[in-house]
Design an enzyme around this catalytic site. Structure first.
Site, PDB file in Angstrom:
ATOM      1  N   GLU A   8      -0.044   6.585 -31.998  1.00  0.00           N
ATOM      2  CA  GLU A   8      -1.431   6.611 -32.490  1.00  0.00           C
ATOM      3  C   GLU A   8      -2.040   5.203 -32.590  1.00  0.00           C
ATOM      4  OE1 GLU A   8      -1.807  10.712 -34.985  1.00  0.00           O
ATOM      5  OE2 GLU A   8      -1.059   9.014 -36.132  1.00  0.00           O
ATOM      6  N   GLU A  66       1.109  16.541 -31.039  1.00  0.00           N
ATOM      7  CA  GLU A  66       1.308  16.969 -32.416  1.00  0.00           C
ATOM      8  C   GLU A  66       0.289  18.045 -32.752  1.00  0.00           C
ATOM      9  OE1 GLU A  66       1.336  13.868 -35.307  1.00  0.00           O
ATOM     10  OE2 GLU A  66       2.882  12.692 -34.278  1.00  0.00           O
TER      11      GLU A  66
END
EC number: 3.2.1.-
Length: 636
Positions: free
Chosen positions: A201, A277
């Site tokens: 991320e 995710e």
């Protein structure tokens, strides 16, 4: 019978040697034969892309993954959890790799016991699962400092997650060691690892444009040859892209699914789509509620992702537990530390039990693959044991004499810079600061995260993020001022990870005058720390208790040790240890009310329980077979 030798039969012997080598190579590959059809075993193409599809060898491959973190699950239960993942109809395991646990001190690596990453990956392969490895170095994962070791913060100029030399030098030494372990486990070397994620991320951080290409090269230079991926939420997706690396997305709501077909398409064209995710629930913070996501909503969203032709990874499939002090925290408007349980309202519970989500998704994934999944393993046994009443007691002030000698310093030293642990500072636990004062007034300072203030042995209050001053009452003569500071968890996500030093930060002031001459005790609460207390050090619990204090008791277990949950009604805040295992923190502010105690950590007969309580003790510790994680709050 003739006696064979290289001299007499060179042709025959050479042929036998070649046959042996060939047999070794075939058998080595057949170790993974449960993963793919046997007719593919001689191939070495690995996972690749072809238009909108993933291709594994010559076949279209849809990744159906689930996340389990080996470091949050007792090793004895790895097989059970992985079998349950396989039985849900999934074909791929994903896991993060926590640098801070694997290199607790510079150059000192730990891949043993519950941190045996290679054994975890090999076990997944034997069960029939592919592996996507997420080695960071930063992993977020609601773990302390996002998995980065706290000793990095000894450098006052440290810039984490950038190409700052002090950071990259440490990354390279860590990757040298880590990659030597995982490179042989890649698919093209006969292993189950089909893809590796580059950092985590970074689009949401994005402080150094050279950083992600640097991490990519660091992986490739050390032998990573499988497909590389990035992982970002929809807001950070565009900024997290790296040339030659497939972008994937993280999300939860159906409203975010549009980003699968819009943002991903705009940044990398027609490529396989993957939700790296899909958040099956959410983590909890002390003082909040237990977050849950309705199973019907999970089924609808996962079905929509599958119908769209995308690959998916369930984060989390099984969350496990933040044993010890490894939990992270968030700090935007307010500082919020994560609870001990990492149940996450995932597909399996914290203790590995099935949920409604599991039942619904197993049916869905069985339909997708067209092959009935294997039968699910039986549930792990749970037990209610007799309540345990502590019998012995040791106040913190009496325990000090059995600890290592304190650090002496003119000014306070933060936890990470203490000259302990071979110069690596202190990562977790508590720090006790002690000095002498001669007057009353206003005490002020920067305490991270929570400091209990004592005059001699009497508690007069707390300092934390919101309370930065406390009044010292009038005293006669000199007084010992003590502050017990707890590291409640370093922030694991956000732009302020560089400032996550713990303890007393800078000077401590009385009436705006800096206090001097401190004794500083490191209370890291490790097994070695607790072993300093001999049986002779403990005393029978007195009528008048002084806190903080350690309490010692015995939990009696029958012939078949089983999982249980400890409930500490009447206790306020502290930590529980059973047979040397740190179960984690408890706190009566909730939401979590019970601590998970794995049966594999219990012995038949008497089990040693130590409780460190900061404020007030209850009369007993109860056992239950049902977890209590607090008042539910549906995720919006």
């Amino acid at each position: 019978m003739p006696k064979w030798s290289l001299r007499r039969r060179p042709g025959r012997t050479l042929g036998l040697l070649l046959l042996l080598v060939l047999s070794f190579l075939v058998l080595r590959r057949l170790n993974w034969s449960t993963l793919v059809p046997l007719w593919l075993q001689h191939q070495r193409l690995g996972l690749r892309t072809k238009g909108p599809d993933f291709i594994l060898e010559d076949s279209i491959f849809q990744i159906l993954g689930g996340s389990i973190h080996y470091f949050r699950v007792p090793r004895e239960y790895w097989r059970d959890r992985l079998l349950k993942l396989k039985a849900c109809g999934l074909n791929t395991l994903t896991t993060y790799v926590p640098w801070n646990l694997h290199e607790p001190e510079r150059g000192k690596f730990d891949f043993s016991g519950n941190l045996d990453l290679e054994a975890f990956i090999q076990l997944a392969a034997k069960i029939g699962l592919w592996v996507i490895l997420r080695p960071g170095p930063y992993i977020c994962s609601e773990i302390d400092l996002g998995g980065l070791p706290s000793w990095l913060l000894q450098d006052p100029d440290m810039k984490l997650r950038t190409t700052y030399h002090g950071f990259t030098k440490a990354v390279e030494l860590y990757f040298d060691h880590l990659m030597s372990r995982v490179v042989p486990l890649q698919y093209k070397h006969g292993g189950p690892i089909i893809a590796v994620q580059v950092e985590n991320e970074y689009g949401s951080y994005n402080k150094d444009r050279a950083y992600m290409p640097y991490i990519k090269k660091a992986l490739e230079d050390r032998g990573i040859i499988e497909m590389l991926l990035t992982s970002d939420n929809k807001d950070g997706l565009e900024k997290g892209v790296v040339d030659g690396v497939l972008a994937t997305i993280n999300l939860q709501s159906q409203q975010e699914l549009m980003a699968l077909n819009t943002v991903l398409l705009s940044i990398q064209g027609i490529q396989p789509k993957m939700v790296m995710e899909y958040w099956t629930g959410w983590f909890d913070s002390w003082g909040g509620s237990h977050n849950i996501l309705d199973s019907s909503e999970v089924l609808q969203t996962v079905s929509a992702i599958i119908k769209d032709g995308s690959s998916i990874n369930l984060y989390m499939f099984h969350g496990g537990t933040n044993f010890g002090f490894i939990n992270g925290a968030m700090h935007f408007n307010d500082y919020k530390a994560d609870v001990t349980s990492y149940d996450y309202d995932a597909i399996l519970t914290e203790a590995g039990d099935y949920t409604a989500k599991y039942t619904k998704l197993r049916e869905l994934f069985g339909t997708v693959s067209g092959i009935p999944p294997p039968p699910p393993p039986e549930l792990t046994a749970k037990m209610v044991y007799e309540p345990m009443s502590p019998a012995l007691y040791l106040s913190l002030w009496d325990a000090i004499q059995y600890m290592d000698k304190p650090v002496t310093s003119e000014t306070p030293i933060n936890m990470e810079n203490l000259p302990v642990n071979n110069g690596n500072g202190q990562a977790f636990g508590y720090v006790l600061y002690e000095t002498t004062i001669f007057s009353s007034g206003v005490l002020s300072g920067l305490v991270r995260d929570r400091g209990q203030v004592f005059l001699n042995r009497v508690s007069i209050g707390f300092l934390d993020y919101k309370t930065t001053k406390i009044t010292i009452p009038l005293t006669q003569g000199y007084t010992i001022l003590r502050i017990l500071v707890e590291n409640r968890g370093r922030v694991n996500y956000g732009n302020n990870i560089d400032s996550q030093r713990k303890g007393l930060i800078g000077n401590l002031y009385l009436n705006n005058k800096a206090l001097k001459n401190f004794k500083i005790y490191s209370l890291d609460m490790t097994k070695q720390f607790l072993q300093r207390f001999d049986m002779d050090n403990w005393s029978v619990i007195p009528k008048e208790l002084t806190f903080p204090a350690f309490f010692l008791g015995a939990l009696s277990v029958g012939i078949y040790p089983s999982d249980t949950f400890l409930k500490l009604e009447g206790w306020v805040k502290g930590v529980v240890f059973v047979n040397g295992h740190n179960l984690g923190r408890y706190w009566n502010v909730g939401p979590q009310e019970t601590l998970y105690l794995p049966g594999v950590w219990l012995d038949k007969g008497i089990n040693k329980v130590i409780i460190f309580e900061e404020t007030m003790s209850g009369s007993m510790v109860q056992s239950t077979d049902i977890p209590h994680l607090g008042r539910n709050q549906y995720i919006n």
